[in-house]
Scaffold this active site. Structure first.
Site, mmCIF file in Angstrom:
data_model
loop_
_atom_site.group_PDB
_atom_site.id
_atom_site.type_symbol
_atom_site.label_atom_id
_atom_site.label_comp_id
_atom_site.label_asym_id
_atom_site.label_seq_id
_atom_site.Cartn_x
_atom_site.Cartn_y
_atom_site.Cartn_z
ATOM 1 N N LYS A 189 -10.251 -1.993 -18.315
ATOM 2 C CA LYS A 189 -8.849 -1.893 -18.759
ATOM 3 C C LYS A 189 -8.400 -0.450 -18.643
ATOM 4 C CE LYS A 189 -5.706 -4.662 -20.502
ATOM 5 N NZ LYS A 189 -5.619 -6.138 -20.422
ATOM 6 N N ASP A 207 -0.209 -5.239 -17.207
ATOM 7 C CA ASP A 207 -0.303 -5.611 -18.615
ATOM 8 C C ASP A 207 1.053 -5.169 -19.193
ATOM 9 O OD1 ASP A 207 -2.682 -6.482 -20.633
ATOM 10 O OD2 ASP A 207 -1.344 -5.114 -21.677
HETATM 11 N N1 GLU Z 1 -3.605 -7.817 -18.296
HETATM 12 C C1 GLU Z 1 -3.982 -9.166 -18.032
HETATM 13 C C2 GLU Z 1 -5.145 -9.556 -18.921
HETATM 14 O O1 GLU Z 1 -5.268 -9.062 -19.978
HETATM 15 C C3 GLU Z 1 -4.264 -9.407 -16.580
HETATM 16 C C4 GLU Z 1 -5.425 -8.665 -16.019
HETATM 17 C C5 GLU Z 1 -5.634 -8.876 -14.547
HETATM 18 O O2 GLU Z 1 -4.949 -9.676 -13.946
HETATM 19 O O3 GLU Z 1 -6.531 -8.204 -14.027
HETATM 20 O O4 GLU Z 1 -5.952 -10.411 -18.633
#
Ligand code: GLU
Length: 449
Positions: free
Chosen positions: A126, A166
């Protein structure tokens, strides 16, 4: 609780006193896998859990950008590569002013288990920044994204780490980030980011995937409970990408989303966000950059409640889909008093641990955890990676069908994992266990490091 589990939780509490969100998610996940650890003494022998709570690698960097008046601003950028045992690190970027290491760490930790649950080859990661996109011009957003990527591009790649969107990061931001990556690398490696526009390698259904996936998961819950979604009312929070997808699919299936929320308060629409015009308007609200849910009330003449959350509203289904710690004990009590049968988390960690435990104790309530319910987004991101590496494009139907299959499997695997461990119908513990088992297996197989 298992001694080793308790020991690791205590160490995390000590070490991360200034990162309460991270402590919260570690407590939640590790306490629910305690029985699994009882049955696997090798986890302690190889100190698996201490390794699991330590990111494999973390980047914290300076991001300098110029505003439209020619002034310079400095923000902090983050990318935490948490666990790569089952695939390249995968997870979104969050641009929001409250972002700091504790937020990225909690999201990265959650992501490990969520991604494992999808059954696809994606590790957990993340990132983000304390940059506040509210009220910024398009050119400012572009300059910020370019600067962010200049700092990060060396450390990511289609087989290394694949960021996505996100909160505060959508298709527009991914476009600017990818443009800068391509310029710096001098190569069309579009598998480095997901959530791209369709014209340069994005997947169909990716924008809708988190919301659609949440509804597909909900359909499993309802089916097991002998219920139909048609005619059900849903109290949701947020109005961004996830809530938009939720409303779109709910509308299609004849359910009504009757509340939305924003930083300014919530709106109550007794008819539901149930017309194409209303659903489309959510996109407009988001792209305006104003971050105000009141705009919806003004446009459609419904009630707006400034500074309040929607959890006092009676609904068949409650779906917190805005952000972390949106539902505290007091609101959990309200939800239980309203005799809500389905509490379906959508945003990452939307419930405080005490509130979640309280809701889990309610005999007539079914609780489903975010890391399973919202996994459709990252799952379709993994499908986007597959399409990019094979240089092909799947149709909407193909992606949607795969998404439905993934969500059904996540539900079934979570349910089975809890039952197998003597925990009954506990979708929260089941999701943690199913995700953890896959990660633990891969980590043990790959030796100690
Ligand atoms: N931010 C989204 C999540 O928490 C998507 C992450 C992604 O597609 O890599 O899963």
């Amino acid at each position: 609780m298992n001694n080793y589990v308790e020991q690791v939780i205590n160490a995390v509490r000590q070490k991360h006193q200034n990162e309460p969100e991270f402590v919260q998610t570690v407590e939640e996940v590790l306490s629910s896998i305690s029985t699994v650890v009882d049955n696997h003494p090798e986890y302690e022998k190889y100190d698996l859990l201490s390794r699991l709570v330590e990111p494999e690698r973390q980047f914290i960097f300076r991001v300098v950008w110029e505003d439209d008046k020619g002034n310079y601003h400095t923000n902090t950028g983050y990318r935490f590569q948490f666990n790569g045992a089952i695939g390249p690190y995968k997870g979104g970027l969050r641009f929001q002013k409250n972002v700091y290491s504790g937020i990225i760490k909690f999201l990265g930790f959650e992501q490990i288990f969520k991604n494992a649950l999808t059954g696809l080859p994606i590790g957990g990661g993340k990132g983000g920044s304390d940059f506040d996109p509210t009220g910024k011009s398009d050119a400012e957003i572009m300059r910020f994204c370019q600067s962010y990527m200049q700092a990060l591009y060396r450390y990511i790649g289609p087989d290394v780490d694949v960021p996505a969107g996100d909160m505060g990061v959508g298709g527009r931001e991914i476009g600017y980030l990818y443009g800068e990556y391509r310029r710096l690398k001098g190569a069309f490696e579009n598998g480095v980011l997901t959530g791209k526009g369709f014209s340069y390698g994005g997947s169909l259904i990716r924008p809708e995937a988190t919301g659609y996936g949440a509804i597909y998961y909900l359909l499993n819950v309802l089916k097991d409970d002998g219920q139909d979604i048609k005619g059900k009312t849903i109290a949701a929070s947020g109005f961004g990408n996830v809530t938009w997808g939720l409303c779109k699919k709910a509308k299609e299936l004849g359910a009504k989303v009757i509340t939305l929320s924003g930083p300014d308060g919530y709106i109550y629409d007794p008819d539901g966000v149930s017309t194409d015009e209303k659903v489309e308007y959510l996109l407009e609200m988001r792209s305006s950059g104003r971050n105000c849910v009141k705009d919806y009330a003004d446009k459609f003449g419904v009630e707006f409640f400034p500074g309040e959350k929607p959890w006092g509203r009676k609904a068949d289904i409650v779906m917190p889909s805005a952000m972390q710690n949106d539902v505290h004990m007091e609101q959990a009590k309200q939800i239980a008093a309203n005799k809500v049968r389905y509490y379906i988390e959508v945003a990452n960690m939307p419930t405080t641990n005490d509130a979640l435990n309280y809701l889990l104790e309610q005999k007539d309530m079914i609780v489903a955890p975010a890391k399973a319910v919202n996994a459709g987004g990252v799952a379709v991101s993994a499908l986007e990676m597959s399409q990019n590496s094979e240089r092909l494009v799947w149709t909407e139907e193909e992606v949607d069908q795969k998404l439905q299959h993934i969500m059904n499997t996540i539900y079934k695997n979570s349910k089975d994992a809890a039952a197998r461990n003597g925990l009954g119908y506990n979708l929260v513990a089941g999701a943690n266990i199913a995700g953890f088992e896959r990660i633990a297996d891969a980590m043990i197989a790959q030796g100690v490091f």
